[in-house]
Every structure is written in C-alpha cells, then in structure tokens.
Write a protein that holds these residues in place. Structure first.
Motif, mmCIF file in Angstrom:
data_model
loop_
_atom_site.group_PDB
_atom_site.id
_atom_site.type_symbol
_atom_site.label_atom_id
_atom_site.label_comp_id
_atom_site.label_asym_id
_atom_site.label_seq_id
_atom_site.Cartn_x
_atom_site.Cartn_y
_atom_site.Cartn_z
ATOM 1 N N GLY A 168 -0.217 4.163 0.481
ATOM 2 C CA GLY A 168 -0.689 5.033 1.554
ATOM 3 C C GLY A 168 0.012 4.696 2.860
ATOM 4 N N CYS A 169 0.019 3.407 3.194
ATOM 5 C CA CYS A 169 0.633 2.972 4.453
ATOM 6 C C CYS A 169 2.142 2.761 4.298
ATOM 7 N N THR B 17 -6.486 -0.824 5.851
ATOM 8 C CA THR B 17 -6.085 0.111 6.901
ATOM 9 C C THR B 17 -6.423 1.556 6.551
ATOM 10 N N CYS B 18 -6.085 1.964 5.322
ATOM 11 C CA CYS B 18 -6.263 3.385 4.989
ATOM 12 C C CYS B 18 -7.189 3.617 3.809
ATOM 13 N N CYS C 178 -7.035 -1.023 0.481
ATOM 14 C CA CYS C 178 -6.257 -1.249 1.704
ATOM 15 C C CYS C 178 -7.199 -1.334 2.908
ATOM 16 N N CYS D 246 0.850 -1.195 0.000
ATOM 17 C CA CYS D 246 0.000 0.000 0.000
ATOM 18 C C CYS D 246 0.882 1.239 0.000
ATOM 19 N N ARG E 87 -0.133 -4.735 3.043
ATOM 20 C CA ARG E 87 -1.473 -4.682 3.623
ATOM 21 C C ARG E 87 -2.350 -5.770 2.997
HETATM 22 ZN ZN LIG Z 1 -2.978 1.578 3.373
#
Ligand SMILES: [Zn+2]
Length: 167
Positions: A81-82, A111-112, A109, A79, A86
C-alpha cells in the motif's frame, strides 16, 4: 525511515569535506560526520577538515540504500500500500509455520492498514519476537485436518484460515 539521498551526484574522483558532501546530498553536516564515526564510512580523519573520497561515499550510500530496499530489518515489512518499509501496527504479527524451516509472517501496516506478508526463517523468529508480539500458528495436523470442517471455526485469524482452507 531516513530519506534517500542523491548519492549519484557525488563524483567518484573527488575529495569531499563533510560539509561539501552534506551540501551535495542535502543532508546535515552532522549526518555525514555520524556516517564516518558510527556507520563505517571511510574518511581521512587525520586532516582538518576530514576528507572523504567520492568513491567511498558513493559505495557507502549505494550499499545502504540497496540494503534498505531489498532486506528490511527482520521485524519490518514491505507494504504494498505504502510501497515502502513499514512496521507492524501495535507491534503485533502472526506467524504460520509453512515448512520445517520457515513460515509466513503477517501484520497490519501501521500507516495504511494494508495486510503485509513476509516469508521468514523459523530460526529468525526469536529475534523477531524480541521486537514484535508474534502469535504463532503452528500448522499442526489438527488444523490441517480441519480443511473438511466448516470454515468458520473459531480461530483468531479466521480470515486467513479461510483463505488457506480454500487452497
Ligand atoms: Zn502501508
């Protein structure tokens, strides 16, 4: 995802007991013992306590961390973003066949919420489908010929079809 351990603190020419290695690495002694028992970390288990060569420990951990970074599990994504590996939200992904042998897997994702992409081999798809609910979008001629049609055709992946159609 396991945390990174500072394996470069391990001295190549030293012998470590699991306890000493655990102290240097900041992990639990049982973790080190598990590496030996279950994950193939070489150690002298004839002695008491067991002894690990620093060289082996560094190689083992270095290899593990490199592998985690460059080759995620088949069903995991990197990811952006992270900035880490992920899993797919809802364990769902879409697959678009792009060549005879491979295509692009996309997922959100967990998570985000960033859209994650990953090129995969067609031959890996079955293994991935064991872990993820993959919707397969075959790039069959009917879809390709729709590039002249209005963009908002009723695909479940309307946004991505839109991007494709503009290419
Ligand atoms: Zn993420």
């Amino acid at each position: 995802m396991a945390k990174r351990v500072p394996y470069r603190k391990i001295k190549t020419h030293r012998l470590y007991t699991p306890y000493e290695a655990a102290l240097v690495l900041g992990v639990h002694r049982q973790t080190v013992i598990r590496w030996i028992k279950d994950h193939g970390l070489p150690a002298d288990t004839e002695t008491k306590p067991w002894l690990i060569e620093g060289r082996d420990l560094r190689a083992f951990l270095g290899e593990r961390q490199t592998r985690r970074k460059c080759c995620l599990a088949l069903h995991s994504f990197y990811c952006f973003g992270c900035r880490d590996g992920r899993t797919a939200a809802g364990k769902m992904a879409d697959y678009v066949q792009q060549t005879a042998t491979g295509g692009m897997l996309t997922a959100i994702c967990d998570t985000c919420g960033t859209l994650m992409y990953k090129a995969v081999k067609r031959s890996d798809l079955e293994a991935i489908r064991a872990k993820l609910d993959v919707t397969i979008q075959t790039a069959d001629p009917r879809i390709v010929s729709l590039s002249d049609a209005p963009i908002n055709v009723t695909f479940s992946t309307g946004a991505r079809t839109h991007v494709k159609a503009q290419l």
